[in-house]
Design a protein around this motif. Structure first.
Motif, PDB file in Angstrom:
ATOM      1  N   GLN A 124       5.796   0.041  -1.151  1.00  0.00           N
ATOM      2  CA  GLN A 124       6.401  -1.002  -0.309  1.00  0.00           C
ATOM      3  C   GLN A 124       7.263  -0.414   0.812  1.00  0.00           C
ATOM      4  OE1 GLN A 124       8.461  -3.875  -2.834  1.00  0.00           O
ATOM      5  NE2 GLN A 124       6.631  -5.152  -2.832  1.00  0.00           N
ATOM      6  N   THR A 125       6.821   0.675   1.412  1.00  0.00           N
ATOM      7  CA  THR A 125       7.620   1.244   2.501  1.00  0.00           C
ATOM      8  C   THR A 125       7.776   0.247   3.639  1.00  0.00           C
ATOM      9  OG1 THR A 125       5.608   2.281   3.367  1.00  0.00           O
ATOM     10  CG2 THR A 125       7.083   3.661   2.024  1.00  0.00           C
ATOM     11  N   ASN A 126       6.728  -0.526   3.923  1.00  0.00           N
ATOM     12  CA  ASN A 126       6.816  -1.528   4.994  1.00  0.00           C
ATOM     13  C   ASN A 126       7.750  -2.667   4.604  1.00  0.00           C
ATOM     14  OD1 ASN A 126       5.054  -2.451   2.997  1.00  0.00           O
ATOM     15  ND2 ASN A 126       3.464  -3.127   4.421  1.00  0.00           N
ATOM     16  N   TYR A 127       7.545  -3.214   3.407  1.00  0.00           N
ATOM     17  CA  TYR A 127       8.347  -4.349   2.942  1.00  0.00           C
ATOM     18  C   TYR A 127       9.823  -3.954   2.800  1.00  0.00           C
ATOM     19  CZ  TYR A 127       9.703  -8.338   0.015  1.00  0.00           C
ATOM     20  OH  TYR A 127      10.319  -9.460  -0.503  1.00  0.00           O
ATOM     21  N   ALA A 128      10.076  -2.808   2.172  1.00  0.00           N
ATOM     22  CA  ALA A 128      11.455  -2.357   1.978  1.00  0.00           C
ATOM     23  C   ALA A 128      12.150  -2.097   3.309  1.00  0.00           C
ATOM     24  CB  ALA A 128      11.480  -1.097   1.120  1.00  0.00           C
ATOM     25  N   THR A 129      11.395  -1.561   4.270  1.00  0.00           N
ATOM     26  CA  THR A 129      11.971  -1.338   5.598  1.00  0.00           C
ATOM     27  C   THR A 129      12.386  -2.659   6.235  1.00  0.00           C
ATOM     28  OG1 THR A 129      10.629   0.645   5.935  1.00  0.00           O
ATOM     29  CG2 THR A 129      11.518  -0.416   7.905  1.00  0.00           C
ATOM     30  N   SER A 130      11.516  -3.653   6.162  1.00  0.00           N
ATOM     31  CA  SER A 130      11.819  -4.950   6.778  1.00  0.00           C
ATOM     32  C   SER A 130      13.012  -5.611   6.102  1.00  0.00           C
ATOM     33  CB  SER A 130      10.595  -5.867   6.714  1.00  0.00           C
ATOM     34  OG  SER A 130      10.328  -6.304   5.391  1.00  0.00           O
ATOM     35  N   LYS A 131      13.097  -5.525   4.781  1.00  0.00           N
ATOM     36  CA  LYS A 131      14.168  -6.202   4.071  1.00  0.00           C
ATOM     37  C   LYS A 131      15.498  -5.447   4.184  1.00  0.00           C
ATOM     38  CE  LYS A 131      11.829  -9.761   2.784  1.00  0.00           C
ATOM     39  NZ  LYS A 131      12.133 -11.082   3.392  1.00  0.00           N
ATOM     40  N   ALA A 132      15.451  -4.131   4.315  1.00  0.00           N
ATOM     41  CA  ALA A 132      16.672  -3.378   4.605  1.00  0.00           C
ATOM     42  C   ALA A 132      17.169  -3.711   6.006  1.00  0.00           C
ATOM     43  CB  ALA A 132      16.417  -1.881   4.470  1.00  0.00           C
ATOM     44  N   ALA A 133      16.221  -3.917   6.920  1.00  0.00           N
ATOM     45  CA  ALA A 133      16.590  -4.285   8.286  1.00  0.00           C
ATOM     46  C   ALA A 133      17.270  -5.647   8.330  1.00  0.00           C
ATOM     47  CB  ALA A 133      15.347  -4.293   9.168  1.00  0.00           C
ATOM     48  N   VAL A 134      16.841  -6.564   7.466  1.00  0.00           N
ATOM     49  CA  VAL A 134      17.483  -7.877   7.396  1.00  0.00           C
ATOM     50  C   VAL A 134      18.956  -7.717   7.031  1.00  0.00           C
ATOM     51  CG1 VAL A 134      17.588 -10.037   6.079  1.00  0.00           C
ATOM     52  CG2 VAL A 134      15.379  -9.172   6.897  1.00  0.00           C
ATOM     53  N   ILE A 135      19.244  -6.841   6.078  1.00  0.00           N
ATOM     54  CA  ILE A 135      20.629  -6.584   5.687  1.00  0.00           C
ATOM     55  C   ILE A 135      21.416  -6.002   6.859  1.00  0.00           C
ATOM     56  CG2 ILE A 135      22.116  -5.226   4.151  1.00  0.00           C
ATOM     57  CD1 ILE A 135      19.838  -5.383   2.068  1.00  0.00           C
ATOM     58  N   GLY A 136      20.798  -5.077   7.575  1.00  0.00           N
ATOM     59  CA  GLY A 136      21.444  -4.498   8.754  1.00  0.00           C
ATOM     60  C   GLY A 136      21.692  -5.527   9.833  1.00  0.00           C
ATOM     61  N   LYS A 179       0.870  -1.180   0.000  1.00  0.00           N
ATOM     62  CA  LYS A 179       0.000   0.000   0.000  1.00  0.00           C
ATOM     63  C   LYS A 179       0.904   1.226   0.000  1.00  0.00           C
ATOM     64  CE  LYS A 179      -4.270  -1.724   0.577  1.00  0.00           C
ATOM     65  NZ  LYS A 179      -5.385  -1.468  -0.375  1.00  0.00           N
ATOM     66  N   THR A 180       0.454   2.296  -0.617  1.00  0.00           N
ATOM     67  CA  THR A 180       1.202   3.537  -0.444  1.00  0.00           C
ATOM     68  C   THR A 180       1.115   3.937   1.020  1.00  0.00           C
ATOM     69  OG1 THR A 180      -0.746   4.859  -0.985  1.00  0.00           O
ATOM     70  CG2 THR A 180       0.778   4.313  -2.804  1.00  0.00           C
ATOM     71  N   LEU A 181       2.082   4.683   1.485  1.00  0.00           N
ATOM     72  CA  LEU A 181       2.150   5.007   2.905  1.00  0.00           C
ATOM     73  C   LEU A 181       0.886   5.717   3.386  1.00  0.00           C
ATOM     74  CD1 LEU A 181       3.964   4.817   5.395  1.00  0.00           C
ATOM     75  CD2 LEU A 181       4.910   7.042   4.784  1.00  0.00           C
ATOM     76  N   ALA A 182       0.320   6.581   2.549  1.00  0.00           N
ATOM     77  CA  ALA A 182      -0.881   7.320   2.947  1.00  0.00           C
ATOM     78  C   ALA A 182      -2.075   6.391   3.181  1.00  0.00           C
ATOM     79  CB  ALA A 182      -1.228   8.351   1.871  1.00  0.00           C
ATOM     80  N   ARG A 183      -2.077   5.232   2.527  1.00  0.00           N
ATOM     81  CA  ARG A 183      -3.190   4.292   2.650  1.00  0.00           C
ATOM     82  C   ARG A 183      -2.875   3.085   3.524  1.00  0.00           C
ATOM     83  NH1 ARG A 183      -6.279   3.650  -3.125  1.00  0.00           N
ATOM     84  NH2 ARG A 183      -6.809   5.855  -3.432  1.00  0.00           N
ATOM     85  N   MET A 184      -1.680   3.044   4.066  1.00  0.00           N
ATOM     86  CA  MET A 184      -1.251   1.868   4.823  1.00  0.00           C
ATOM     87  C   MET A 184      -1.783   1.898   6.251  1.00  0.00           C
ATOM     88  SD  MET A 184       2.635   0.438   5.270  1.00  0.00           S
ATOM     89  CE  MET A 184       2.863   0.439   3.488  1.00  0.00           C
ATOM     90  N   THR A 185      -2.456   0.832   6.643  1.00  0.00           N
ATOM     91  CA  THR A 185      -3.005   0.738   8.007  1.00  0.00           C
ATOM     92  C   THR A 185      -1.926   0.244   8.968  1.00  0.00           C
ATOM     93  OG1 THR A 185      -3.692  -1.564   7.735  1.00  0.00           O
ATOM     94  CG2 THR A 185      -5.253   0.149   7.031  1.00  0.00           C
ATOM     95  N   ASN A 186      -2.212   0.355  10.239  1.00  0.00           N
ATOM     96  CA  ASN A 186      -1.308  -0.189  11.254  1.00  0.00           C
ATOM     97  C   ASN A 186      -1.095  -1.682  11.047  1.00  0.00           C
ATOM     98  OD1 ASN A 186      -1.142   2.328  12.395  1.00  0.00           O
ATOM     99  ND2 ASN A 186      -2.568   1.891  14.078  1.00  0.00           N
TER     100      ASN A 186
END
Length: 471
Positions: A374-386, A319-326
């Motif tokens: 994919q702000t949520n997905y990209a955040t999670s997968k960047a965190a995996v790299i970290g 979802k785009t960030l503006a439409r993304m629910t908790n």
């Protein structure tokens, strides 16, 4: 999933039209099949003057068909003749000036560790320019250097860091015939550990990997090495193993000799039981986000020998960030990231992962380049790299390695459901002009899982055919 475009582009009656219109014509990639040679065809080995890695390179490929281009104005030829009995080496000294159209190579390995100044970078041009057109289809180029962060001389560090730009640009030039180029940074003291990464990157197992940088560090090699069944006697846990990429991972680890514990959610129990039975493995039916799952896994492996953990389970909730629910954010983050952390913490805290163990995590190109919606997905997968980067040091005390793969466009049921235009763009926007296959991800994970890959830790390897997006 069938790539109709690729079939037409290379079809008997249609390829001419594609060529006339200058449309991409993806080469069918050569992939590894059981029983085939890991290294095939003729390899060309060269080095810049005063380079330090050519000896372990030749040691790795001493049983292959080698052509060796020696550096000018050095005594390396005589030295190597002394160290390697040429009667046992299938090696031919070769002059770059004498390269002809008849000379064809399935791989080129170049030791650039001796390049210490900007002026000496000309060695790259002098070596590759005469031979680059002699690559067969689906060939491999590997360049070796030293990691700049471990070099005290500014000029040396500068020259070695430049190898990344050279490698990535060269990969784009040779991708049209299905060939790839990789860079290995070899830390001083890790020379004995070059065998596994060199053999993997030179083989058909790395078909969809290109323009990647792998760092090799000191580690402890096993006393015995089984090249046919490198995971013989090992036990691996694979999450999300019932289908798609997870099933390919489980199958590949089993092919290499591992007993595989397959884990997936109750909704996929039938598929999970089927693959565990077919692979003569075990199954755990569990939701990785459940509070009791880490303990459930710990109870299952307690008393057994657990050597490999593959964190493959994951979801998208776009979802785009503006439409993304908790819920879109929290559920995804728990599945893709927090569950992995909890499972590792439980197994490591109870000392249930063996010394010399392997942890492999699945990230994504989205975690490197980002993606719309994919702000949520990209955040999670960047965190995996970290996470992989941060965990390599605390795990080193037990000689446990941790690495990640970051798949790009992989042909699965999920990508088959993507709208046609978006799907075609995903397939073509890389140097190999095609999508990857689940086996491409699985082969990289199986490489990381090998005991002989002891010097490879803290790496994130993109499985994307050198996607034009991302670093």
């Amino acid at each position: 999933m069938t790539d109709t475009y690729a079939k037409l582009a290379n079809g008997k009656w249609t390829s001419g039209l594609f060529k006339t219109l200058k449309l991409p014509q993806p080469v069918k990639l050569t992939r590894f099949s059981q029983g085939s040679d890991l290294i095939s065809g003729r390899l060309l080995i060269g080095a810049a003057t005063d380079s330090e890695l050519i000896k372990p390179i030749i040691e790795t490929f001493k049983d292959a068909d080698l052509a060796i281009a020696y550096p000018h104005n050095t005594k390396e030829l005589a030295d190597l003749n002394e160290q390697f009995n040429h009667s046992a080496l299938n090696a031919t000294p070769i002059s770059l000036a004498a390269i002809s159209k008849a000379d064809k190579f399935n791989g080129i390995i170049f030791d650039a560790s001796g390049i210490k100044t900007s002026q000496q970078l000309s060695a790259l041009h002098r070596f590759f320019q005469p031979v680059i057109k002699q690559l067969s289809a689906c060939s491999r180029i590997i360049i070796l250097g030293r990691p700049s962060e471990h070099l005290e001389e500014v000029s040396y560090a500068t020259a070695q860091r430049s190898l990344e730009g050279f490698c990535r640009s060269l990969a784009k030039e040779i991708g049209k015939n299905g060939s790839t180029c990789q860079l290995m940074y070899v830390q001083a003291g890790s020379e004995p550990l070059l065998n596994a990464p060199l053999r993997f990157l030179t083989s058909a197992k790395s078909a969809y990997i290109s323009a990647q940088v792998i760092k090799v560090k000191p580690g402890v090699l096993p006393e015995t090495i089984n090249l046919v069944k490198p995971l013989q006697g090992k036990t691996a846990l694979v999450t999300g193993a019932s289908r798609g990429i997870g099933a390919a991972i489980a199958e590949t680890l089993a092919r290499d000799g591992a007993h595989v514990i397959c884990l997936d959610i109750p909704a996929f129990k039938q598929d999970l039981d089927n693959i565990a039975h077919r692979l003569k493995g075990s199954a755990i039916v569990a939701d990785i986000t459940a509070k009791d799952t880490p303990a459930k896994i710990a109870d299952f492996v307690r008393g057994r020998s657990l050597d490999i953990i593959v964190h493959n389970a994951g979801v998208t909730k776009d979802k785009t960030l503006a439409r993304m629910t908790n819920n879109h954010w929290d559920v995804l983050m728990d599945i893709n990231l927090s569950a992995m952390e909890r499972i590792n913490h439980q197994l490591l805290d109870e000392d249930l992962l063996n010394q010399y163990g392997r942890i492999i995590c699945v990230s994504s190109m989205s975690g490197i380049a980002g993606n719309f919606g994919q702000t949520n997905y990209a955040t999670s997968k960047a965190a995996v790299i970290g996470y992989v980067d941060a965990m390599q040091k605390p795990l080193a005390n037990k000689h446990i390695t941790i690495n990640a793969v970051a798949p790009g466009f992989i042909e699965t049921k999920m990508t088959a459901a993507v709208p046609f235009i978006v799907r075609e763009a995903g397939r073509r926007m890389n140097s190999l002009k095609q999508g990857g296959k689940p086996i491409d991800v699985a082969e990289a994970i199986a490489f990381f899982a090998q005991p002989q890959a002891a010097g490879v830790t803290g790496n994130t390897l993109r499985i994307c055919g050198q996607s034009l997006l991302g670093a």
